[in-house]
Design a protein around this motif. Structure first.
Motif, PDB file in Angstrom:
ATOM      1  N   SER A   6      -1.610 -18.409  -2.422  1.00 45.19           N
ATOM      2  CA  SER A   6      -1.107 -17.466  -1.438  1.00 45.19           C
ATOM      3  C   SER A   6      -0.458 -16.206  -2.409  1.00 45.19           C
ATOM      4  N   THR A   7      -0.791 -17.146  -3.996  1.00 41.02           N
ATOM      5  CA  THR A   7      -0.062 -16.141  -5.019  1.00 41.02           C
ATOM      6  C   THR A   7      -0.316 -14.810  -4.975  1.00 41.02           C
ATOM      7  N   LEU A   8      -1.219 -14.261  -4.325  1.00 40.36           N
ATOM      8  CA  LEU A   8      -1.408 -12.340  -4.256  1.00 40.36           C
ATOM      9  C   LEU A   8      -0.935 -11.850  -2.573  1.00 40.36           C
ATOM     10  N   TRP A   9      -0.365 -12.842  -1.540  1.00 41.41           N
ATOM     11  CA  TRP A   9      -0.116 -12.550  -0.863  1.00 41.41           C
ATOM     12  C   TRP A   9       1.043 -11.585  -0.152  1.00 41.41           C
ATOM     13  N   PRO A  10       0.671 -10.168   0.290  1.00 37.35           N
ATOM     14  CA  PRO A  10       1.785  -9.437  -0.731  1.00 37.35           C
ATOM     15  C   PRO A  10       3.224 -10.158   0.492  1.00 37.35           C
ATOM     16  N   SER A  11       4.333  -9.650  -0.101  1.00 34.31           N
ATOM     17  CA  SER A  11       5.709 -10.370   0.451  1.00 34.31           C
ATOM     18  C   SER A  11       6.304  -9.436   1.707  1.00 34.31           C
ATOM     19  N   ARG A  12       7.462  -9.953   1.904  1.00 34.62           N
ATOM     20  CA  ARG A  12       7.727  -8.714   2.882  1.00 34.62           C
ATOM     21  C   ARG A  12       7.698  -6.957   2.329  1.00 34.62           C
ATOM     22  N   LYS A  13       8.819  -7.197   1.142  1.00 35.96           N
ATOM     23  CA  LYS A  13       8.651  -6.130   0.420  1.00 35.96           C
ATOM     24  C   LYS A  13       7.481  -5.526   0.025  1.00 35.96           C
ATOM     25  N   ALA A  14       6.736  -5.953  -0.565  1.00 35.79           N
ATOM     26  CA  ALA A  14       5.461  -5.419  -0.515  1.00 35.79           C
ATOM     27  C   ALA A  14       4.879  -4.942   0.204  1.00 35.79           C
ATOM     28  N   TRP A  15       4.749  -5.452   2.062  1.00 38.70           N
ATOM     29  CA  TRP A  15       4.504  -4.783   2.626  1.00 38.70           C
ATOM     30  C   TRP A  15       5.039  -3.522   3.226  1.00 38.70           C
ATOM     31  N   ILE A  16       6.362  -2.851   2.964  1.00 40.80           N
ATOM     32  CA  ILE A  16       7.292  -2.313   3.149  1.00 40.80           C
ATOM     33  C   ILE A  16       6.616  -0.786   2.318  1.00 40.80           C
ATOM     34  N   ILE A  17       6.521  -1.389   1.026  1.00 39.67           N
ATOM     35  CA  ILE A  17       6.380  -0.371  -0.325  1.00 39.67           C
ATOM     36  C   ILE A  17       4.648  -0.358   0.032  1.00 39.67           C
ATOM     37  N   SER A  18       3.769  -0.534   0.509  1.00 39.19           N
ATOM     38  CA  SER A  18       2.424  -0.151   0.672  1.00 39.19           C
ATOM     39  C   SER A  18       2.822   0.787   2.189  1.00 39.19           C
ATOM     40  N   ALA A  19       3.621   0.997   2.976  1.00 37.90           N
ATOM     41  CA  ALA A  19       3.391   1.418   4.332  1.00 37.90           C
ATOM     42  C   ALA A  19       4.248   2.664   3.578  1.00 37.90           C
ATOM     43  N   ILE A  20       5.146   2.770   3.010  1.00 35.71           N
ATOM     44  CA  ILE A  20       5.715   3.980   2.328  1.00 35.71           C
ATOM     45  C   ILE A  20       4.572   4.462   1.773  1.00 35.71           C
ATOM     46  N   ILE A  21       3.227   3.633   1.015  1.00 39.32           N
ATOM     47  CA  ILE A  21       2.955   4.511  -0.249  1.00 39.32           C
ATOM     48  C   ILE A  21       1.306   5.215   0.595  1.00 39.32           C
ATOM     49  N   ALA A  22       1.191   4.560   2.169  1.00 37.17           N
ATOM     50  CA  ALA A  22       0.372   4.982   3.327  1.00 37.17           C
ATOM     51  C   ALA A  22       0.820   6.338   3.858  1.00 37.17           C
ATOM     52  N   LEU A  23       2.304   5.967   3.784  1.00 37.09           N
ATOM     53  CA  LEU A  23       2.608   7.464   4.379  1.00 37.09           C
ATOM     54  C   LEU A  23       3.046   8.909   3.525  1.00 37.09           C
ATOM     55  N   VAL A  24       3.450   8.106   2.388  1.00 32.08           N
ATOM     56  CA  VAL A  24       3.613   9.348   1.329  1.00 32.08           C
ATOM     57  C   VAL A  24       1.945  10.033   1.632  1.00 32.08           C
ATOM     58  N   ALA A  25       0.995   9.764   1.369  1.00 30.37           N
ATOM     59  CA  ALA A  25      -0.282   9.845   1.260  1.00 30.37           C
ATOM     60  C   ALA A  25      -1.045  10.459   2.348  1.00 30.37           C
ATOM     61  N   LEU A  26      -0.765  10.299   3.506  1.00 29.92           N
ATOM     62  CA  LEU A  26      -0.660  10.931   5.149  1.00 29.92           C
ATOM     63  C   LEU A  26       0.072  13.077   4.904  1.00 29.92           C
ATOM     64  N   ALA A  27       1.371  11.782   4.525  1.00 30.69           N
ATOM     65  CA  ALA A  27       1.902  14.078   3.740  1.00 30.69           C
ATOM     66  C   ALA A  27       1.370  14.758   3.812  1.00 30.69           C
ATOM     67  N   ILE A  28       1.002  14.143   2.188  1.00 25.34           N
ATOM     68  CA  ILE A  28      -0.043  14.726   1.131  1.00 25.34           C
ATOM     69  C   ILE A  28      -1.235  15.021   1.956  1.00 25.34           C
ATOM     70  N   LEU A  29      -2.176  14.741   2.775  1.00 26.49           N
ATOM     71  CA  LEU A  29      -3.050  14.788   3.128  1.00 26.49           C
ATOM     72  C   LEU A  29      -2.792  16.554   4.609  1.00 26.49           C
ATOM     73  N   PHE A  30      -1.616  15.800   5.093  1.00 27.89           N
ATOM     74  CA  PHE A  30      -1.024  17.718   6.049  1.00 27.89           C
ATOM     75  C   PHE A  30      -0.539  18.455   5.534  1.00 27.89           C
ATOM     76  N   VAL A  31      -0.059  18.371   3.745  1.00 30.25           N
ATOM     77  CA  VAL A  31       0.330  19.398   3.226  1.00 30.25           C
ATOM     78  C   VAL A  31      -1.220  19.944   2.834  1.00 30.25           C
ATOM     79  N   MET A  32      -1.649  19.754   2.543  1.00 34.85           N
ATOM     80  CA  MET A  32      -3.038  19.830   1.414  1.00 34.85           C
ATOM     81  C   MET A  32      -4.108  20.404   3.059  1.00 34.85           C
ATOM     82  N   GLY A  33      -3.976  20.535   4.293  1.00 33.88           N
ATOM     83  CA  GLY A  33      -4.278  21.502   5.293  1.00 33.88           C
ATOM     84  C   GLY A  33      -5.305  20.690   6.176  1.00 33.88           C
TER      85      GLY A  33
END
Length: 199
Positions: A6-33
């Motif tokens: 399980s060495t590469l299994w995401p930690s709780r912090k890694a899950w949060i960072i992943s979610a933030i990255i996805a939300l940033v992409a979501l926001a960028i796509l909205f701004v792109m129209g």
């Protein structure tokens, strides 16, 4: 590589960072129209007609296996970078998923720029491609994540075998897939495009 660990299994912090990255992409796509959902006004779990206005507009389609394979490949890359190259990298091993989400999210944003949309229309069989809906782009990130987590739980040969099966399956059904998609986007061949057009 030993995928049973399980060495590469995401930690709780890694899950949060992943979610933030996805939300940033979501926001960028909205701004792109980009449209939130299909212009047809509905959200489907599956849309299987490749040459249609609804392709790349719903939760899953024939290109979903490609994004799952992204996850398998990103896991292999994360293993090589975060595990095999230790201690050359200072990044925690559990940060493989955030790195994978970052790459996938960056592609989803880039894929929906006029440059890439026009490239698809000019050199591939996706003549009517207009880009992805936001729900499709976010689903693609989700499918990649599932591929990454799957690879984290099985032996490497299971991931490799599944990737081959998915590529052969989509190649047989729609005459396309991850390898052909990359090939035609980067170095298109007329013969391949003509063959794909017969699907």
């Amino acid at each position: 590589m030993d995928n049973t660990s399980s060495t590469l299994w995401p930690s709780r912090k890694a899950w949060i960072i992943s979610a933030i990255i996805a939300l940033v992409a979501l926001a960028i796509l909205f701004v792109m129209g980009r449209p939130p959902i299909c212009a047809c006004g509905t959200v489907k779990l599956w849309h299987g007609v490749v040459q249609s206005a609804e392709n790349s507009q719903h939760i899953a389609d024939w290109y979903t296996p490609s994004h799952f394979i992204h996850g398998l490949l990103f896991y292999a890359g994360a293993w090589a970078f975060l595990v095999k190259c230790q201690p050359l990298t200072l990044a925690p091993k559990s940060w493989g998923l955030p790195l994978a989400v970052l790459v996938e999210a960056a592609w989803e944003v880039f894929e929906n720029t006029p440059f890439v949309i026009d490239r698809y229309r000019d050199v591939t069989v996706s003549w009517g491609y207009v880009g992805d809906s936001i729900i499709n782009s976010m689903s693609d990130i989700g499918w990649m994540t599932l591929g990454f987590l799957f690879a984290a739980r099985v032996q490497w040969w299971v991931s490799a075998g599944l990737a081959v099966v998915l590529e052969v399956l989509t190649g047989f059904i729609i005459r396309d897939g991850l390898a052909l998609n990359v090939l035609m986007l980067v170095a298109p061949f007329d013969a391949v495009r003509e063959w794909q057009a017969m699907a």
